[in-house]
Scaffold this motif. Sequence first.
Motif, PDB file in Angstrom:
ATOM      1  N   GLY A 119       8.959 -24.782  12.714  1.00  0.00           N
ATOM      2  CA  GLY A 119       9.277 -25.149  11.281  1.00  0.00           C
ATOM      3  C   GLY A 119       9.908 -23.477  10.782  1.00  0.00           C
ATOM      4  O   GLY A 119       9.283 -22.634  11.226  1.00  0.00           O
ATOM      5  N   ASP A 120      10.653 -23.926   9.796  1.00  0.00           N
ATOM      6  CA  ASP A 120      11.209 -22.640   9.273  1.00  0.00           C
ATOM      7  C   ASP A 120       9.966 -21.939   8.102  1.00  0.00           C
ATOM      8  O   ASP A 120      10.002 -22.190   7.020  1.00  0.00           O
ATOM      9  CB  ASP A 120      12.535 -22.829   8.616  1.00  0.00           C
ATOM     10  N   ARG A 121       8.890 -21.516   8.709  1.00  0.00           N
ATOM     11  CA  ARG A 121       7.977 -21.074   7.750  1.00  0.00           C
ATOM     12  C   ARG A 121       7.827 -19.607   7.553  1.00  0.00           C
ATOM     13  O   ARG A 121       6.578 -19.251   7.227  1.00  0.00           O
ATOM     14  CB  ARG A 121       6.600 -21.765   8.570  1.00  0.00           C
ATOM     15  N   ILE A 122       8.644 -18.799   8.076  1.00  0.00           N
ATOM     16  CA  ILE A 122       8.732 -17.359   7.816  1.00  0.00           C
ATOM     17  C   ILE A 122       9.008 -17.273   6.138  1.00  0.00           C
ATOM     18  O   ILE A 122      10.016 -17.838   5.735  1.00  0.00           O
ATOM     19  CB  ILE A 122       9.725 -16.539   8.520  1.00  0.00           C
ATOM     20  N   GLY A 123       8.084 -16.706   5.554  1.00  0.00           N
ATOM     21  CA  GLY A 123       8.596 -16.751   3.850  1.00  0.00           C
ATOM     22  C   GLY A 123       7.919 -17.671   3.152  1.00  0.00           C
ATOM     23  O   GLY A 123       6.977 -18.454   3.539  1.00  0.00           O
ATOM     24  N   ARG A 124       8.827 -18.380   2.166  1.00  0.00           N
ATOM     25  CA  ARG A 124       8.121 -19.194   1.317  1.00  0.00           C
ATOM     26  C   ARG A 124       7.973 -20.580   1.938  1.00  0.00           C
ATOM     27  O   ARG A 124       7.212 -21.304   1.286  1.00  0.00           O
ATOM     28  CB  ARG A 124       8.886 -19.066   0.040  1.00  0.00           C
TER      29      ARG A 124
END
Length: 205
Positions: A119-124
Amino acid sequence: MDAFEDPALGSLDGIQRTELSQGAWIDVLPRWLTGADQLYERLAADVPWHEERRRMYDRVVDVPRLLCFYGETDDLPMPILDEARDLLTEHYVDELGEPFRTAGLCFYRDGRDSVAWHGDRIGRGNREDTMVAILSVGEPRVLALRPRPGSASGPVSSTIRYPLGHGDLIVMGGSCQRTWEHAIPKASGRIGPRISIQFRPRGVR
C-alpha cells in the motif's frame, strides 16, 4: 490501436465506483485517454528513466521496473499529464479536500517487471484516508487488489484484478492504502510494455 491519434482526455462523468471494505473503494474508467499509444511512445523515449536497488531482508536487489518521480515543482514530461492532474483535482477535490500534486511513473518493460503487494503508506497514507489515481498507457497489465492480511473482511474479500492499459484510469480512495494492498504480478508469455502514471496528493508515497 490508437497510435495515430493525438492524446486527449474524456469526461470523468462515466467513472464507476466499487465499494470494497473498511471504507476502501476504487473508481475505474476504461479508455479515459485516447491517443494513449502516442503518449506511451513519447514517455518511453523522453522520460529520464532510472533503475533503483533496494534492501530486501539481508540483501540488496534490483527493483524490477524503471522509475521516474516528478515532485510538486517539477515540469511534467507532456502537457496532457498536467491536464490529467488538473481534471482529477477538479473532479475529486470536494471528496479529497486537496489537489493532486505529484506524479510517479513506472515503466514495466515486459512480464518480468512487476511490483509486489503493498500500500502507498509512506507519509500520510499510513494514517489518513487519501487517493492515488493511476493512468495506464501501453499494453494492459493486471493490477491486483486484496485486503491487507490480518484486516477484517468486508463486502469484497477476495483478490480482484483489473487489466489496465491503453488509457485506462483507476483511482484508489478512502482507506484503500491502509486496509488493502495492490500489486502488478509477474506475467508469462509475450507481454508488451506498459507505463503507469500515479498522481498523488502532497505527502503520500
